[in-house]
Design a protein around this motif. Sequence first.
Motif, PDB file in Angstrom:
ATOM      1  N   PHE A 104      42.710  41.598  37.777  1.00 37.20           N
ATOM      2  CA  PHE A 104      41.381  41.340  37.233  1.00 37.20           C
ATOM      3  C   PHE A 104      40.341  42.097  38.048  1.00 37.20           C
ATOM      4  N   ASP A 105      39.498  42.841  37.350  1.00 42.48           N
ATOM      5  CA  ASP A 105      38.355  43.522  37.967  1.00 42.48           C
ATOM      6  C   ASP A 105      37.156  43.246  37.072  1.00 42.48           C
ATOM      7  N   ARG A 106      36.223  42.439  37.571  1.00 40.32           N
ATOM      8  CA  ARG A 106      35.064  42.035  36.774  1.00 40.32           C
ATOM      9  C   ARG A 106      34.304  43.243  36.222  1.00 40.32           C
ATOM     10  N   SER A 107      34.294  44.357  36.951  1.00 41.04           N
ATOM     11  CA  SER A 107      33.553  45.546  36.523  1.00 41.04           C
ATOM     12  C   SER A 107      34.333  46.407  35.527  1.00 41.04           C
ATOM     13  N   GLY A 108      35.524  45.976  35.147  1.00 37.44           N
ATOM     14  CA  GLY A 108      36.323  46.721  34.179  1.00 37.44           C
ATOM     15  C   GLY A 108      37.545  47.341  34.823  1.00 37.44           C
ATOM     16  N   THR A 109      38.426  47.839  33.978  1.00 38.19           N
ATOM     17  CA  THR A 109      39.654  48.468  34.459  1.00 38.19           C
ATOM     18  C   THR A 109      39.578  49.973  34.239  1.00 38.19           C
ATOM     19  N   PHE A 110      40.610  50.676  34.673  1.00 32.08           N
ATOM     20  CA  PHE A 110      40.612  52.124  34.481  1.00 32.08           C
ATOM     21  C   PHE A 110      40.700  52.498  33.012  1.00 32.08           C
ATOM     22  N   VAL A 111      41.121  51.553  32.162  1.00 30.00           N
ATOM     23  CA  VAL A 111      41.215  51.798  30.721  1.00 30.00           C
ATOM     24  C   VAL A 111      39.846  51.703  30.066  1.00 30.00           C
ATOM     25  N   SER A 112      39.068  50.670  30.415  1.00 26.61           N
ATOM     26  CA  SER A 112      37.758  50.451  29.818  1.00 26.61           C
ATOM     27  C   SER A 112      36.922  49.522  30.701  1.00 26.61           C
ATOM     28  N   LYS A 113      35.627  49.787  30.775  1.00 18.61           N
ATOM     29  CA  LYS A 113      34.728  48.902  31.526  1.00 18.61           C
ATOM     30  C   LYS A 113      34.561  47.562  30.829  1.00 18.61           C
ATOM     31  N   ASP A 114      34.915  47.491  29.545  1.00 16.85           N
ATOM     32  CA  ASP A 114      34.819  46.248  28.786  1.00 16.85           C
ATOM     33  C   ASP A 114      36.085  45.404  28.871  1.00 16.85           C
ATOM     34  N   LEU A 115      37.117  45.921  29.519  1.00 20.26           N
ATOM     35  CA  LEU A 115      38.398  45.228  29.645  1.00 20.26           C
ATOM     36  C   LEU A 115      38.608  44.843  31.118  1.00 20.26           C
ATOM     37  N   PRO A 116      38.346  43.572  31.499  1.00 19.92           N
ATOM     38  CA  PRO A 116      38.426  43.191  32.911  1.00 19.92           C
ATOM     39  C   PRO A 116      39.842  42.896  33.425  1.00 19.92           C
TER      40      PRO A 116
END
Length: 125
Positions: A104-116
């Motif tokens: 979990f990354d609140r700022s988003g993942t490497f795939v999408s900033k909208d996907l935490p």
Amino acid sequence: MKGLNFSVLGLSDIDNFTGLNLGLFYGANRTRTSMKGFELGLANFNGGTAKGADVGLVNYTEGNFTGAQLGLFNYAGSLNGLQFGFMNATNHINKGIQIGLINFDRSGTFVSKDLPVFPIVNARF
């Protein structure tokens, strides 16, 4: 405190720590302000910043963590380094990688900033 610290069947509670912190036989480590070094225990809690390595079932750093967290559950306010565990969480990966079943990354993942949340691997460099 600087040096070697043991907590046996209890909690080590220190403001600032530099060195080797060992929570043996159900011991836990708590550092209130800053930790630099290596922590081994059932649980490692850092209220401020940490730099080094945390190895335990639960590793929690409220502020910035630089280094490696190895455990079942790892949390860092912001991450510079590695989180390796069953579940890894952070508010933001500055530079680093999460390896685990749930990342979990609140700022988003490497795939999408909208996907935490992303399984297995999440990274930012």
